[in-house]
Structures are given as structure tokens and as C-alpha cells.
Design a protein around this motif. Structure first.
Motif, mmCIF file in Angstrom:
data_model
loop_
_atom_site.group_PDB
_atom_site.id
_atom_site.type_symbol
_atom_site.label_atom_id
_atom_site.label_comp_id
_atom_site.label_asym_id
_atom_site.label_seq_id
_atom_site.Cartn_x
_atom_site.Cartn_y
_atom_site.Cartn_z
ATOM 1 N N SER A 123 0.602 -1.259 0.054
ATOM 2 C CA SER A 123 -0.166 -0.150 0.043
ATOM 3 C C SER A 123 0.721 1.232 0.121
ATOM 4 C CB SER A 123 -0.929 0.106 1.217
ATOM 5 O OG SER A 123 -1.814 -0.909 1.207
ATOM 6 N N SER A 124 2.155 1.181 -0.019
ATOM 7 C CA SER A 124 3.016 2.331 0.276
ATOM 8 C C SER A 124 4.281 2.190 -0.809
ATOM 9 C CB SER A 124 3.303 2.546 1.445
ATOM 10 O OG SER A 124 4.477 3.785 1.666
ATOM 11 N N SER A 125 4.379 3.121 -1.842
ATOM 12 C CA SER A 125 5.504 3.162 -2.752
ATOM 13 C C SER A 125 6.954 3.396 -1.736
ATOM 14 C CB SER A 125 5.283 4.124 -3.723
ATOM 15 O OG SER A 125 4.824 5.485 -3.106
ATOM 16 N N LYS A 126 6.668 4.252 -0.787
ATOM 17 C CA LYS A 126 7.737 4.569 0.171
ATOM 18 C C LYS A 126 8.197 3.437 0.944
ATOM 19 C CE LYS A 126 8.400 9.164 0.050
ATOM 20 N NZ LYS A 126 9.648 9.832 -0.384
ATOM 21 N N TRP A 127 7.389 2.456 1.507
ATOM 22 C CA TRP A 127 7.569 1.325 2.133
ATOM 23 C C TRP A 127 8.532 0.466 1.160
ATOM 24 C CZ3 TRP A 127 9.166 -1.290 5.958
ATOM 25 C CH2 TRP A 127 8.319 -0.861 7.381
ATOM 26 N N ALA A 128 7.844 0.452 0.062
ATOM 27 C CA ALA A 128 8.438 -0.518 -0.981
ATOM 28 C C ALA A 128 9.920 -0.196 -1.161
ATOM 29 C CB ALA A 128 7.611 -0.470 -2.381
ATOM 30 N N GLN A 129 10.191 1.058 -1.533
ATOM 31 C CA GLN A 129 11.409 1.492 -1.409
ATOM 32 C C GLN A 129 12.443 1.229 -0.516
ATOM 33 O OE1 GLN A 129 12.692 3.178 -4.756
ATOM 34 N NE2 GLN A 129 14.558 2.276 -3.761
ATOM 35 N N GLU A 130 11.991 1.364 0.791
ATOM 36 C CA GLU A 130 12.719 0.988 1.775
ATOM 37 C C GLU A 130 13.255 -0.570 1.965
ATOM 38 O OE1 GLU A 130 12.200 0.790 6.769
ATOM 39 O OE2 GLU A 130 11.825 2.736 5.794
ATOM 40 N N GLU A 131 12.059 -1.312 1.522
ATOM 41 C CA GLU A 131 12.276 -2.921 1.517
ATOM 42 C C GLU A 131 13.190 -3.132 0.341
ATOM 43 O OE1 GLU A 131 10.865 -5.404 3.594
ATOM 44 O OE2 GLU A 131 10.800 -3.622 4.857
ATOM 45 N N ILE A 132 13.331 -2.423 -0.575
ATOM 46 C CA ILE A 132 14.273 -2.714 -1.595
ATOM 47 C C ILE A 132 15.545 -2.258 -1.167
ATOM 48 C CG2 ILE A 132 14.930 -2.002 -4.059
ATOM 49 C CD1 ILE A 132 12.145 -1.477 -4.662
ATOM 50 N N ASP A 133 15.518 -1.354 -0.351
ATOM 51 C CA ASP A 133 16.944 -0.925 0.061
ATOM 52 C C ASP A 133 17.383 -1.934 1.084
ATOM 53 O OD1 ASP A 133 16.923 1.264 -1.562
ATOM 54 O OD2 ASP A 133 16.407 2.712 -0.033
ATOM 55 N N LEU A 134 16.543 -2.692 1.912
ATOM 56 C CA LEU A 134 17.079 -3.442 2.687
ATOM 57 C C LEU A 134 17.064 -4.856 2.335
ATOM 58 C CD1 LEU A 134 14.710 -2.431 5.671
ATOM 59 C CD2 LEU A 134 17.046 -1.977 5.534
ATOM 60 N N GLY A 135 16.791 -5.148 0.928
ATOM 61 C CA GLY A 135 17.368 -6.197 0.233
ATOM 62 C C GLY A 135 16.199 -7.177 -0.120
ATOM 63 N N ASN A 136 14.936 -6.610 0.230
ATOM 64 C CA ASN A 136 13.574 -7.474 -0.246
ATOM 65 C C ASN A 136 13.354 -7.478 -1.612
ATOM 66 O OD1 ASN A 136 11.220 -8.761 -0.391
ATOM 67 N ND2 ASN A 136 10.372 -7.439 1.168
ATOM 68 N N LYS A 137 13.779 -8.499 -2.369
ATOM 69 C CA LYS A 137 13.564 -8.415 -3.874
ATOM 70 C C LYS A 137 12.100 -8.334 -4.350
ATOM 71 C CE LYS A 137 17.896 -10.609 -4.578
ATOM 72 N NZ LYS A 137 18.620 -12.063 -5.134
ATOM 73 N N GLU A 360 12.726 -8.305 14.517
ATOM 74 C CA GLU A 360 13.455 -8.308 13.675
ATOM 75 C C GLU A 360 12.962 -7.320 12.669
ATOM 76 O OE1 GLU A 360 16.494 -9.833 12.864
ATOM 77 O OE2 GLU A 360 16.335 -9.889 14.974
ATOM 78 N N LYS A 361 11.726 -7.024 12.534
ATOM 79 C CA LYS A 361 11.207 -5.846 11.789
ATOM 80 C C LYS A 361 11.411 -4.486 12.567
ATOM 81 C CE LYS A 361 6.999 -5.055 9.040
ATOM 82 N NZ LYS A 361 5.706 -5.301 8.498
ATOM 83 N N ILE A 362 11.073 -4.506 13.695
ATOM 84 C CA ILE A 362 11.250 -3.253 14.536
ATOM 85 C C ILE A 362 12.891 -2.823 14.404
ATOM 86 C CG2 ILE A 362 11.632 -2.214 16.563
ATOM 87 C CD1 ILE A 362 9.003 -3.768 17.383
ATOM 88 N N LYS A 363 13.922 -3.654 14.618
ATOM 89 C CA LYS A 363 15.300 -3.368 14.488
ATOM 90 C C LYS A 363 15.585 -2.805 13.048
ATOM 91 C CE LYS A 363 17.982 -6.288 16.724
ATOM 92 N NZ LYS A 363 18.534 -7.573 16.985
ATOM 93 N N ALA A 364 15.116 -3.442 12.061
ATOM 94 C CA ALA A 364 15.642 -3.286 10.524
ATOM 95 C C ALA A 364 15.205 -1.738 10.394
ATOM 96 C CB ALA A 364 14.976 -4.283 9.692
ATOM 97 N N SER A 365 13.808 -1.520 10.652
ATOM 98 C CA SER A 365 13.333 -0.264 10.339
ATOM 99 C C SER A 365 14.026 0.850 11.293
ATOM 100 C CB SER A 365 11.799 0.033 10.238
ATOM 101 O OG SER A 365 11.266 -0.675 9.416
ATOM 102 N N ASP A 366 14.265 0.485 12.547
ATOM 103 C CA ASP A 366 14.821 1.593 13.329
ATOM 104 C C ASP A 366 16.185 1.852 13.014
ATOM 105 O OD1 ASP A 366 12.687 1.832 15.203
ATOM 106 O OD2 ASP A 366 13.591 0.933 16.862
ATOM 107 N N THR A 367 16.868 1.077 12.339
ATOM 108 C CA THR A 367 18.509 0.821 12.104
ATOM 109 C C THR A 367 18.235 2.074 10.632
ATOM 110 O OG1 THR A 367 19.131 -0.911 13.048
ATOM 111 C CG2 THR A 367 20.263 0.003 11.241
#
Length: 384
Positions: A123-137, A360-367
Motif C-alpha cells: 500500500s505504500s511506494s515509500k515502504w516498497a523503496q525501503e524494503e528494496i534498500d533492505l534487500g527485499n527483492k 527483527e522488523k522493528i530493528k531493521a526499520s529503526d536502523t
């Protein structure tokens, strides 16, 4: 009490990814007889999905007094004493008896300016970009799928053809005030003379003030309902809805609230109860009452499960329950707080795997965002 729901007879939802669902809370998208999804990108239409075998079977289940599995979010909320979307829809649309599209729930892609913790790549293009940066293909697929409103298809022509019968629009997102295609639909309805019998409902994050629509589009409709998705206040709000500034959102809410005296506008608050805000519910309720919204709705997060309060470890549930039930608030809000406690305690779904996944989700986004969950939510010290 009857388990009937009016929506399958008069409504359809397009998802942010271009699929179709019976409503925004349904567990699954509408499928064809071969098991594949109806999708705008494949040339499928709104009416293909609405008159499909899947929807006919769903209507039969309701007509036979059953509780379809895809509607379990409503059943869970009702079990806890809450006022579900099914119940709201029955009250609002009881007059509709025929199988005809009167309600279009259009999520026109995933363009959004925020990365809300309870949201995600769908639901969020911003979220998708963060996940891409974190390695979520897989996030690249979601980012691409959410661009369907800006691709070539016949959906816009079909929506225009449906306008004479449509009496209710719902636009969520993404962030609807940033998605220009929905304004095009409304302007076409004004041009064709249908708008005066139509109600438009929004769910917005409150970060954007749609000046052009306020001045040139909304005055031509029967009613415009603006529901603000606000899950907390102050610093906690800014943590949960990353990218938003609390002061600016409040300013926009006040501006739209002020329009009500001279325009066909009503405002609402939609507060989604989740792990991050249930502790702070009395303070949120106090702010809500100070804003004098026309309608207040408390939603309960089901997905993503790591933020669902039913998945909290019992030691935190007991701590929260004790605080909430001993809080001082108005009679109206005390009832809502009681419902939230009932929902939280109704199912004990927590487990070690979910605790690890949440951590793990909290730590990844917090970082990634340079934030600290525990600094903003001291009530959960030790969770990480």
C-alpha cells in the motif's frame, strides 16, 4: 443476530495492486474458476469480478446464514463487542436490495508519502523503496504492481459507464490526495451531472490539503466524508507514521474541520488499534474528543500480525489491561477502551516465532530510519 452483509450485492473493491476484493477487509482477492485472480492489468473489469462465480458463491453463503471465512476480520471484531464494517455497511446501505454496483471502493495504486509502521509494500511506494534498500527483492514486484492506475487499460472507461448508478465512492490508498486519477473520476461525474446524488468517502493520512478539490470539486457532491487515519499523538504519531509531522497534520485537520459550516463535508477519525498505540489509548481519546469530529471509528489491526494486539505476550497484555481499565476518560471513550481490551484478550495468539519476527522488523526499520522503538514506547522495554 443475522450474519448478512449488504456489500456483496452492491460493492466491489479495487486493491492498491490492481486486484479485486468483496471489500477492503476480505481475506482474499476474487478468483476465477481456474484459481487465478481477476486483475486490471490482465484486462479484467470491475463487472467481471462483481458478477463472477466467486461473488455468486459468497452471496449464497450469506443468504444461507453462513459466516464466510474471507470475512473473519468482522467476525473477530463482533466477537469482542466491536462495531464491524459489516454492521456499519448494513446500517448505511440497508435500502439496497438489488444486485447492482452502487458503491465503488477504489484504491488507485500505492503512491504514498509515508511509511506507516502498520502498513507495508502493498500500500505504500515509500515502504516498497525501503524494503528494496533492505534487500527485499519481492518489494520491486509490489512497487511495480501498484502503478497499475497509470498503465493502459479500460478501467477508466468502465467507471465512467458505471457513474449513473454509483451513489457512494470510497478512496483510500496509498494516499488518495496524492493520486490524481481519482480527482479525474470526480470531475467527470460533476461534468456528467451525477455528483449531486453521490457521497465521497476518503481515508487520508492528513499530511496533504487538497486545495483544488476543496474549491472546485467537493462542493458539487451530495456529501464528502473525510476520515483521518490517526493512530496516536505527538512523537508517537510521528514514529508510527514515519514522514508525517504532527503539527502539520493537526493544521490540515483544523482546516478541513472548519469547512463543515459552509460545505457538504463531514469529518471522521479512524484510529487503528495496534501494539504501538493501545497503551496510549486514553491520551488518544482525550485528543479525539477535543477535535469534535462528526464520527469516531476505532478499527482493529489484523494484518500485519506482528502489530496485532492479540499476538502480544501475556505479561504485556496484563500490564496494558490494568492501565486501560483504570484510566479516567469519558463514558463514551470508556466503552471503546473496554472493547479494545476485550479484543486484545479474546485470543491468545502470541508465540516465540512472532516475537522474533516483530523484533527483527522493528530493528531493521529503526536502523534504517535512525529511530528507537523503546525510546518512544517505554512501556515495552525488554521486548527487543
Amino acid at each position: 443476530m443475522s450474519s448478512m452483509c449488504a456489500l456483496p450485492w452492491m460493492s466491489i473493491e479495487t486493491t492498491a495492486l490492481g486486484e479485486f476484493r468483496p471489500c477492503c477487509l476480505a481475506e482474499e482477492s476474487i478468483t476465477k474458476t481456474d484459481g487465478s485472480y481477476f486483475k486490471v492489468s490482465n484486462g479484467d473489469t470491475i463487472q467481471d469480478a462483481f458478477y463472477s462465480d466467486y461473488m455468486e458463491n459468497l452471496r449464497k453463503e450469506f443468504a444461507n446464514g453462513n459466516k464466510p471465512d474471507t470475512c473473519k476480520k468482522c467476525w473477530a471484531l463482533e466477537s469482542a463487542g466491536g462495531y464491524s464494517k459489516r454492521m456499519i455497511s448494513n446500517d448505511k446501505f440497508a435500502k439496497y436490495k438489488d444486485k447492482k454496483l452502487k458503491f465503488l471502493d477504489l484504491k488507485l495504486g500505492n503512491i504514498c508519502n509515508l511509511k506507516c509502521r502498520i502498513c507495508g509494500v502493498w500500500s505504500s511506494s515509500k515502504w516498497a523503496q525501503e524494503e528494496i534498500d533492505l534487500g527485499n527483492k519481492e518489494a520491486k514486484t509490489f512497487l511495480s504492481a501498484g502503478q497499475w492506475p497509470r498503465q493502459k487499460h479500460d478501467l477508466w472507461t468502465e467507471v465512467i459507464e458505471l457513474l449513473p448508478d454509483v451513489e457512494y465512492f470510497e478512496f483510500t490508498g496509498g494516499e488518495p490526495f496524492l493520486i490524481k486519477e481519482h480527482f479525474n473520476i470526480l470531475e467527470k461525474s460533476v461534468e456528467l451531472g451525477h455528483s449531486k446524488k453521490q457521497i465521497v468517502h476518503y481515508n487520508t493520512n492528513g499530511t496533504t490539503y487538497p486545495d483544488h478539490a476543496v474549491k472546485n470539486i467537493w462542493p458539487h457532491f451530495k456529501l464528502v466524508e473525510v476520515a483521518f487515519s490517526i493512530d496516536d499523538i505527538g512523537e508517537r504519531f510521528e514514529y508510527q507514521r514515519y514522514g508525517a509531522i504532527w503539527k502539520e497534520v493537526n493544521k490540515n485537520i483544523h482546516k478541513i474541520n472548519s469547512l463543515r459550516s459552509t460545505n457538504p463535508i463531514k469529518t471522521q477519525i479512524c484510529c487503528t488499534i495496534n501494539i504501538q498505540n493501545i497503551w496510549n489509548m486514553p491520551e488518544i481519546c482525550e485528543w479525539i474528543e477535543s477535535m469534535h469530529f462528526d464520527y469516531v471509528f476505532f478499527n482493529y489491526l489484523h494484518e500485519s500480525k506482528e502489530w496485532n494486539v492479540q499476538y502480544l505476550p501475556n505479561n504485556y497484555k496484563n500490564k496494558i489491561q490494568n492501565k486501560l481499565l483504570n484510566s479516567k476518560t469519558s463514558d463514551r471513550m470508556r466503552i471503546e477502551i473496554g472493547k479494545a481490551v476485550n479484543f486484545m484478550m479474546d485470543n491468545n495468539l502470541g508465540n516465540a516465532q512472532m516475537d522474533w519476527q516483530r523484533k527483527e522488523k522493528i530493528k531493521a526499520s529503526d536502523t534504517y530510519r535512525n529511530q528507537s522503538f523503546v525510546a518512544v514506547h517505554p512501556e515495552y522495554e525488554g521486548m527487543l
